[in-house]
Design a protein around this motif. Structure first.
Motif, mmCIF file in Angstrom:
data_model
loop_
_atom_site.group_PDB
_atom_site.id
_atom_site.type_symbol
_atom_site.label_atom_id
_atom_site.label_comp_id
_atom_site.label_asym_id
_atom_site.label_seq_id
_atom_site.Cartn_x
_atom_site.Cartn_y
_atom_site.Cartn_z
ATOM 1 N N PRO A 424 1.140 -1.176 0.466
ATOM 2 C CA PRO A 424 -0.069 -0.032 -0.241
ATOM 3 C C PRO A 424 0.950 1.716 0.501
ATOM 4 O O PRO A 424 0.415 2.553 -0.824
ATOM 5 C CB PRO A 424 -1.137 -0.037 1.404
ATOM 6 N N TYR A 434 -6.626 -0.994 2.036
ATOM 7 C CA TYR A 434 -6.206 -1.845 0.763
ATOM 8 C C TYR A 434 -6.035 -3.755 1.037
ATOM 9 O O TYR A 434 -6.232 -4.368 0.254
ATOM 10 C CB TYR A 434 -4.455 -1.546 0.862
ATOM 11 N N LEU A 437 -8.816 -5.192 0.447
ATOM 12 C CA LEU A 437 -9.308 -5.399 -1.047
ATOM 13 C C LEU A 437 -8.460 -6.073 -1.804
ATOM 14 O O LEU A 437 -9.583 -7.245 -2.419
ATOM 15 C CB LEU A 437 -9.244 -3.707 -1.666
ATOM 16 N N SER A 438 -7.485 -6.561 -1.359
ATOM 17 C CA SER A 438 -6.364 -7.241 -1.405
ATOM 18 C C SER A 438 -6.950 -8.482 -1.861
ATOM 19 O O SER A 438 -6.565 -9.368 -2.883
ATOM 20 C CB SER A 438 -4.973 -7.072 -1.157
ATOM 21 N N SER A 558 -11.426 -1.328 -7.307
ATOM 22 C CA SER A 558 -10.030 -0.063 -6.921
ATOM 23 C C SER A 558 -9.921 0.201 -6.104
ATOM 24 O O SER A 558 -10.776 -0.218 -5.583
ATOM 25 C CB SER A 558 -10.796 0.877 -8.452
ATOM 26 N N GLN A 559 -9.032 1.084 -5.822
ATOM 27 C CA GLN A 559 -8.829 1.625 -4.488
ATOM 28 C C GLN A 559 -8.946 3.310 -4.887
ATOM 29 O O GLN A 559 -8.153 3.642 -5.667
ATOM 30 C CB GLN A 559 -7.510 1.013 -4.346
ATOM 31 N N THR A 606 -6.810 -2.927 -8.179
ATOM 32 C CA THR A 606 -6.260 -3.244 -7.244
ATOM 33 C C THR A 606 -5.071 -4.321 -7.909
ATOM 34 O O THR A 606 -3.918 -4.483 -7.432
ATOM 35 C CB THR A 606 -7.155 -3.726 -5.657
ATOM 36 N N ARG A 609 -0.906 -2.894 -8.265
ATOM 37 C CA ARG A 609 -0.703 -2.894 -7.512
ATOM 38 C C ARG A 609 0.578 -2.337 -7.538
ATOM 39 O O ARG A 609 1.065 -1.668 -7.462
ATOM 40 C CB ARG A 609 -0.843 -4.011 -6.154
#
Ligand code: ADP
Ligand code: MG
Length: 699
Positions: A424, A434, A437-438, A558-559, A606, A609
Motif C-alpha cells: 500500500p 487495501y 481489497l487485496s 479499485s482503491q 487493486t 498494485r
C-alpha cells in the motif's frame, strides 16, 4: 461553359453487334489466362469429370487446353455451347435460387471465343464419333467430325489477340502461370474426388490423384507438413454444414491468401467470414499474421444468392450474421479444445519450403539458445532438481502471481492479506482497506456464487454469439467459457491446497522437473519431451484472461487514493480522460482535472498494485487518443486489459521462487489460449523426445 445544343449533331442510338456484346461481356469475366482456366474447369466439373488435365504454353497466352472425361456435348448442342446466353444449367428465374452447378450464366464459352481462337472437341459417352466446333475471334465454324476420347477438350489459342490493350496487360508467363496455379488450387481443394494435372511449357507442375480426404488433397497441393498439422472441424447446424481444416496459430502466414472459403464446391470471398476468422484467432496470432484456414460450407441454395458477381466469387446470404456467428463459434470452439503449443523447430525438421515460418523466430531462437546454454551447464554430479510436495510458504509468493492463483474453497484466504503489507505504501492507500481489497481480489474468480453467475453469463454469451447479428459484439465474452473449468484435484494435500494444486498441475503436464533459466524461461519435462516457457508471455496471458473474465461481471475493484497521484497531461490526454470516463471506470480508474495542466489519479485498480499509476494512466490515455473515434468500446477494453496484463506480469529477468514457478505452471493449465500471449506470440515451445532423437541421430 455550355455548348449550344442546336450546334451538336444528335448521336444515333444503335444496337451493338453481337461480337461486340460478347467482347464487353468477356471484359467482365475474362481478365487473364487464369480466368479462362476457371471457366473451363468449372464446366468440366459441372459435366461430372473425374479427371481434368490443364496444359498451358507461355503462361496461357499462347495456349490453354483443358481436357476432361465428363459427359460431353453432342453434335447438335455444340453450336449452342459456344453461343451467348445459352446454358444447360438453368431454365427459369426460380432456378437462379436453386443452383447446384458452378456455372449458370451461359456466357463463358461465348466470351472466350470472342477474344481468342477457341476450339471445343467433344464426345458424349453414348456416341462413337467426336465433333469439333471452332470460333475465331467470334466467327463460328460448323461442327466437323473428328477422333477424340469420351469427354471434352477445349483449346484456347492466342488469348486477347484481338484486344491489344488486354494482351499488353498480361504479365510474365511465370506470373500468369502462378495465377493459374492459384485458380487450380481453389478448384481442386473443393473437388478432391476429381484428379487434376497442371502442365506448363511441357513441365508438370501439379499431379493430384483423386481422394476422398480433403486433408490429403491439401497435402498434395501444399506439402505434407501443412497437411499433417491441420486440425479438423465439422459442424452441421441450422441448415449449414461447416467442415474445415485449420492450421495451428503457429503456422500463420503474412497474408490472408491462405484462408480459403468454399460454398457448395465454389471458392468464394466473404468479408464477414474473414472477420470471423480473425476474431476466432484473435490473441493467438500476432496482429500482422494470418492463420491458415480451409473452410468448406454446404448450404441450401435457397439460403444465398449466387448471382451477385460476374465471376460468382461473392454471394449474398439471406442471413449473413447467422453464418458469420456460426463460423466464429465453431472455429473458436475448435481452437479452445486444442493444445496449441508450437513445436520447436530443430535443424533436422523438414524444410519449411511452403512459406511457413514459426510465429516468432526470435523467440524460438532465444529459447533454443537458452536450452543449449542450459544443456551446456548442467552438471551431471549435481542432484537432479526434483520437486516434492512440501508445504509452501504462500506469503512469500509475488502478489502478482499468487493473486491470480485460484484458491480452493477451504483456503482461508486470510493469510494472503498479510503478504501485501508492503504494497500500500507505494500508492499511498489506506493500509487496512487495501489489504482487505487485496484479499477480495485474490478470491474473486473463485467464489462459488460468482462462478455460477460467470458460467451463466458465458452461456448467454455463447448463445448470443450463435444468434447475434454477427457484428462480433458477442465475441468479447463468449470465449471466457471454460475458464473456470478444471480445478486441480488436491486430495490429501488439504493443508497446502495451492502447493498441491500446483503439483497436480505439473502432473497434468506429465512433468516432474522444472527450472528457471536466465531468469526468463521455465524449462520443464513432460511425458514426451520438454516445454520451454517464456515466463513473461505466459503470465501476461494468464493475467489477461483473468482480467477479462473478471470484467465481464462489472467494473474492476479499485482503491481510492488518500493522496491522488498527479501528472502533467496533454490537452488530448485530458480530453480522452473525459471522453472515456465510463470505460476507465470499468477498469477501475478514475482521473480528475487537477489544475490547468495536471490530471490526478483518484482510483486505481487493486489488481495493478505493483504498477506505476501515473505511467500506466498516461500510457493508456495516449492509446485512447490514438484510437479516438475509430474503435468500439470492446476493442478499447481489450487494449486496456492488454496493457494491464503486460505491465502487471513478471518480467524477463525476474528471478522466480519455486512456488511462483509452480503457481505459473498451474495457471497455465487453467487458462485458455495459454499457448500464446495476448499479442499472439507463443508462451510455450515444445521439444519432443522424437525431435531429440532425430537431433541425436537415434531415430
Ligand atoms: P454455363 O457454364 O454458364 O452454362 P458456358 O458458356 O460455360 O455456360 O457453357 C455453355 C454450355 O456448354 C454449358 O451449359 C454446358 O452444357 C456446355 N459445356 C461447356 N463445357 C462443357 C464441358 N466441358 N463438358 C460438357 N458440357 C460442357
Ligand atoms: Mg460455364
Amino acid at each position: 461553359m455550355r455548348t449550344d445544343a442546336t450546334t451538336l449533331s444528335r448521336p444515333e442510338i444503335r444496337p451493338l453487334d453481337p461480337a461486340l456484346i460478347n467482347k464487353i461481356a468477356a471484359g467482365e469475366v475474362i481478365e487473364r489466362p487464369s480466368s479462362v482456366v476457371k471457366e473451363l474447369v468449372e464446366n468440366s466439373l459441372d459435366a461430372g469429370a473425374k479427371r481434368v488435365d490443364v496444359t498451358l504454353e507461355v503462361g496461357g497466352s499462347q495456349l490453354i487446353r483443358v481436357v476432361d472425361d465428363g459427359h460431353g456435348i453432342s453434335r447438335e448442342h455444340l453450336p449452342l455451347a459456344i453461343a451467348p446466353h445459352a446454358t444447360s444449367k438453368i431454365a427459369t428465374a426460380d432456378d437462379l435460387f436453386n443452383i447446384h452447378t458452378l456455372g449458370f450464366r451461359g456466357e463463358a464459352l461465348a466470351s472466350i471465343g470472342s477474344v481468342s481462337q477457341l476450339s471445343v472437341r467433344s464426345r458424349p459417352a453414348d456416341q462413337l464419333e467426336a465433333f469439333e466446333i471452332t470460333v475465331d475471334g467470334g466467327a463460328v465454324s460448323d461442327p466437323s467430325a473428328c477422333g477424340a476420347p469420351v469427354g471434352t477438350t477445349v483449346e484456347i489459342r492466342n488469348l486477347f489477340f484481338n484486344v491489344p490493350a488486354r494482351r499488353k496487360f498480361l504479365r510474365t508467363p511465370q506470373t500468369e502461370c502462378g495465377h493459374v496455379t492459384e485458380q487450380i488450387a481453389r478448384l481442386a481443394l473443393a473437388h478432391p474426388q476429381t484428379a487434376f494435372t497442371l502442365t506448363h511449357n511441357g513441365r508438370s507442375l501439379r499431379n493430384l490423384p483423386p481422394t476422398a480426404d480433403r486433408r490429403e488433397r491439401i497435402a498434395d497441393f501444399y506439402g505434407s507438413e501443412l497437411g499433417e498439422c491441420l486440425i479438423p472441424l465439422d459442424r452441421h447446424e441450422r441448415g449449414l454444414r461447416i467442415e474445415g481444416l485449420i492450421a495451428p496459430p503457429s503456422h500463420s502466414k503474412a497474408t490472408t491468401k491462405w484462408q480459403y472459403l468454399f460454398l457448395n464446391g465454389r471458392h468464394i470471398t466473404d468479408r464477414r467470414l474473414t472477420y470471423a476468422i480473425r476474431e476466432a484467432f484473435r490473441g493467438l496470432v500476432e496482429h500482422d499474421r494470418f492463420p491458415v484456414v480451409f473452410l468448406f460450407l454446404t448450404a441450401d441454395p435457397h439460403d444465398f444468392d449466387a448471382n451477385v458477381h460476374p465471376t460468382k466469387i461473392e454471394v449474398r446470404w439471406k442471413d449473413a450474421g447467422l453464418v458469420q456467428s456460426q463460423v466464429l463459434a465453431v472455429l473458436r470452439e475448435t481452437l479452445l479444445s486444442r493444445n496449441l503449443t508450437p513445436r520447436l523447430r530443430t535443424p533436422c525438421a523438414p524444410p519449411a519450403d511452403i512459406g511457413n515460418r514459426p510465429s516468432d523466430p526470435a523467440a524460438q531462437l532465444r529459447a533454443r539458445e537458452a536450452l543449449a546454454n542450459y544443456l551446456k551447464r548442467v552438471d551431471p554430479t549435481q542432484p537432479r532438481l526434483t520437486f516434492r510436495a512440501h508445504p509452501f510458504a504462500k506469503d512469500r509468493l509475488r502478489p502478482s502471481i499468487i493473486e491470480t492463483l485460484p484458491s480452493t474453497p477451504e483456503d482461508p484466504g486470510d493469510s494472503s492479506a498479510a503478504n501485501f503489507g508492503d504494497a500500500p505504501g507505494e500508492h499511498g492507500a489506506i493500509d487496512s482497506g487495501y489489504a482487505g481489497l487485496s484479499r477480495d481480489a485474490a478470491q474473486l474468480p473463485h467464489d462459488g456464487a460468482d462462478q455460477a453467475t460467470l458460467n451463466d453469463s458465458n452461456a448467454a454469451d455463447l448463445d448470443s454469439a450463435n444468434s447475434s447479428n454477427g457484428d462480433g459484439s458477442g465475441a468479447f465474452g463468449s470465449d471466457a467459457a471454460g475458464v473456470t473449468g478444471a480445478t486441480p484435484n488436491d486430495e490429501g494435500e488439504a493443508a497446502v491446497p495451492n502447493a498441491a494444486a500446483a503439483l497436480s498441475a505439473l502432473a497434468h503436464a506429465g512433468g516432474s522437473d522444472v527450472m528457471q533459466l536466465h531468469n526468463t524461461y521455465l524449462v520443464c519435462q513432460t511425458e514426451d519431451g520438454v516445454l520451454i516457457i517464456d515466463q513473461h508471455a505466459l503470465h501476461e496471458r494468464i493475467l489477461y484472461e483473468r482480467f477479462r473474465e473478471r470484467i465481464l461481471r462489472g467494473p474492476l475493484e479499485s482503491q481510492g487514493m488518500l493522496l491522488p497521484e498527479t501528472f502533467e497531461a496533454s490537452p488530448a490526454q485530458r480530453e480522452a480522460a473525459t471522453a472515456n470516463a465510463d470505460l476507465l471506470d470499468r477498469i477501475g480508474i478514475e482521473v480528475t482535472e487537477y489544475g490547468p495542466k495536471l490530471l490526478a489519479v483518484q482510483r486505481f485498480p487493486t489488481l495493478l498494485r505493483n504498477v506505476s499509476m501515473k505511467t500506466f494512466v498516461s500510457d493508456l490515455l495516449d492509446k485512447l487518443v490514438d484510437n479516438a473515434g475509430q474503435t468500439s468500446e470492446e476493442t478499447l477494453i481489450h487494449a486496456a486489459l492488454d496493457m494491464m496484463a503486460c505491465k502487471a506480469a513478471v518480467k524477463a529477468g525476474d528471478p522466480l521462487s519455486r512456488e511462483e514457478i509452480y503457481a505459473l505452471l498451474e495457471q497455465r493449465h487453467l487458462t485458455e489460449r495459454s499457448s500464446n500471449c495476448p499479442h499472439g506470440r507463443p508462451t510455450t515451445l515444445e521439444l519432443t523426445t522424437k525431435d531429440l532423437e532425430r537431433q541425436f541421430g537415434r531415430a
